[in-house]
Design an enzyme around this catalytic site. Structure first.
Site, PDB file in Angstrom:
ATOM      1  N   GLU A  39      42.787  45.263  36.157  1.00 50.51           N
ATOM      2  CA  GLU A  39      41.803  46.467  35.353  1.00 50.51           C
ATOM      3  C   GLU A  39      41.181  47.696  36.170  1.00 50.51           C
ATOM      4  O   GLU A  39      40.853  48.438  35.614  1.00 50.51           O
ATOM      5  CB  GLU A  39      40.302  45.264  34.611  1.00 50.51           C
ATOM      6  CG  GLU A  39      39.641  44.933  35.708  1.00 50.51           C
ATOM      7  CD  GLU A  39      38.283  45.102  35.404  1.00 50.51           C
ATOM      8  OE1 GLU A  39      37.752  45.148  34.353  1.00 50.51           O
ATOM      9  OE2 GLU A  39      37.425  44.977  36.261  1.00 50.51           O
ATOM     10  N   ASN A  67      36.600  44.614  31.428  1.00 46.65           N
ATOM     11  CA  ASN A  67      35.627  45.162  31.018  1.00 46.65           C
ATOM     12  C   ASN A  67      36.287  46.705  31.474  1.00 46.65           C
ATOM     13  O   ASN A  67      36.111  48.146  30.555  1.00 46.65           O
ATOM     14  CB  ASN A  67      34.185  45.420  31.813  1.00 46.65           C
ATOM     15  CG  ASN A  67      34.135  45.512  33.639  1.00 46.65           C
ATOM     16  OD1 ASN A  67      34.614  45.082  33.530  1.00 46.65           O
ATOM     17  ND2 ASN A  67      33.829  46.722  33.575  1.00 46.65           N
ATOM     18  N   HIS A  68      37.244  47.297  32.416  1.00 46.51           N
ATOM     19  CA  HIS A  68      38.065  48.051  31.939  1.00 46.51           C
ATOM     20  C   HIS A  68      39.200  48.432  31.124  1.00 46.51           C
ATOM     21  O   HIS A  68      39.778  48.977  30.763  1.00 46.51           O
ATOM     22  CB  HIS A  68      37.785  48.299  33.637  1.00 46.51           C
ATOM     23  CG  HIS A  68      36.913  48.799  34.841  1.00 46.51           C
ATOM     24  ND1 HIS A  68      36.314  50.436  34.205  1.00 46.51           N
ATOM     25  CD2 HIS A  68      36.340  48.386  35.374  1.00 46.51           C
ATOM     26  CE1 HIS A  68      34.646  49.643  35.313  1.00 46.51           C
ATOM     27  NE2 HIS A  68      35.026  48.832  35.623  1.00 46.51           N
ATOM     28  N   HIS A 153      36.589  36.912  33.721  1.00 47.92           N
ATOM     29  CA  HIS A 153      36.036  38.610  34.567  1.00 47.92           C
ATOM     30  C   HIS A 153      34.191  38.471  34.132  1.00 47.92           C
ATOM     31  O   HIS A 153      33.567  38.558  32.800  1.00 47.92           O
ATOM     32  CB  HIS A 153      36.789  38.635  33.506  1.00 47.92           C
ATOM     33  CG  HIS A 153      36.569  40.419  34.336  1.00 47.92           C
ATOM     34  ND1 HIS A 153      37.408  40.503  34.963  1.00 47.92           N
ATOM     35  CD2 HIS A 153      36.026  41.746  33.687  1.00 47.92           C
ATOM     36  CE1 HIS A 153      37.556  41.978  35.800  1.00 47.92           C
ATOM     37  NE2 HIS A 153      36.686  42.835  34.649  1.00 47.92           N
TER      38      HIS A 153
HETATM   39 FE   LIG Z   1      37.632  45.417  38.409  1.00 42.58          FE
HETATM   40 FE   LIG Z   2      35.258  44.393  35.942  1.00 43.39          FE
END
Ligand SMILES: [Fe+2]
Ligand SMILES: [Fe+2]
Length: 271
Positions: A39, A67-68, A153
């Site tokens: 990510e 999240n990225h 994650h």
């Molecule tokens: Fe990361």
């Molecule tokens: Fe992350």
């Protein structure tokens, strides 16, 4: 099945280290399945499609995000064409891409790889526990799948441990990503699931979680507009966990891997 999971690749130094190390590790550890979190591979934020292709070519079987996931917008089109690139399963319905993939090895064995994202100190998402339980209703270790790898994650160690114990005995490996710091709790849980709270990052550890330390540390002291984080560019440590599973899909061995760069080194040896 011999499985290597590598934590978040951060920037060029992380990419270079992983791509240099993977072919040798594949041979040395006789790996059947390599899963890598990517990510942060593109300058610390997201994953560009050409970098994803390069990682697959270097020996990654499955790439996970987090999240990225959408920091590089080009990935949104690419993920629809590449099933071995997965994003969190508990992103809301309608989100591009898939949260899991069933990989068939050359010898016909099958591995399910999934990723979920935590909810503590993270953006809101659907329930990672219930999403996983629903998916695992369709897959049974040793029956219709030979291995199951879950990438959790998340930020909070407690949530990751709660998840690991929740699925102990039903998954081959539960491993955390996102914090970019490897935890020293590599173990096989009582039910047979290999577990490590965080795999750590593949990046330069002379940094603040992979980012150039000067700017990153200064942001805790003051707020200067326009200052941007960039990945640290020193030699990376390739960081992750190696697991061997038996015919029932549960773990026989679990060993951390830290190779190159600044961290204390440890590389598993085949028994
Ligand atoms: Fe990361
Ligand atoms: Fe992350």
């Amino acid at each position: 099945m011999r499985i290597l999971f590598l934590g978040d690749i951060v920037g060029r130094s992380g990419r270079d280290a992983v791509m240099a190390a993977l072919p040798g590790l594949r041979a040395q550890l006789a790996l059947d399945l390599v899963v890598v979190n990517a990510e942060n591979a593109s300058h610390g934020f997201g994953l560009a499609p050409d970098m994803a292709r390069a990682l697959f070519e270097a020996g990654a079987d499955v790439l996970t995000l987090g999240n990225h996931a959408w920091d590089r917008k080009e990935l949104i089109g690419y993920i629809e064409t590449q099933p071995r690139l997965i994003r969190p399963l508990n992103f809301p319905p309608g989100t591009p891409g898939q949260g899991c993939v069933l990989v068939e090895l050359a010898d016909g064995r099958r591995a399910l790889v999934l990723q979920v994202m935590g909810r503590l100190f993270m953006e809101p998402n659907d329930d990672p526990f219930r999403s996983t339980a629903e998916l695992l209703g369709k897959y049974r270790l040793g029956a219709n799948v030979d291995a199951i790898v879950a990438d959790f994650h998340g930020e909070a160690t407690s949530e990751k441990m709660g998840y690991g114990h929740s699925f102990d005995g039903r998954v081959s490996l539960v491993v955390g990503t996102h914090t970019h710091v490897p935890t020293a709790d590599t173990q096989i849980l009582p039910g047979g699931t290999a577990y490590q709270t965080d795999a750590g990052m593949c990046g330069d550890y002379d940094s603040v979680i992979g980012m150039e330390k000067g700017v990153a540390a200064a942001r805790f002291w003051r707020r200067v507009p326009g200052e941007r984080l960039a990945p640290a560019d020193g030699t990376a440590t390739v960081s992750g966990i190696f697991v061997e599973t038996g015919s029932n899909g549960l773990a026989l061995t679990a060993h951390p891997l830290r190779l190159g760069g600044r961290l204390a080194q440890t590389v598993p040896v085949l028994g």
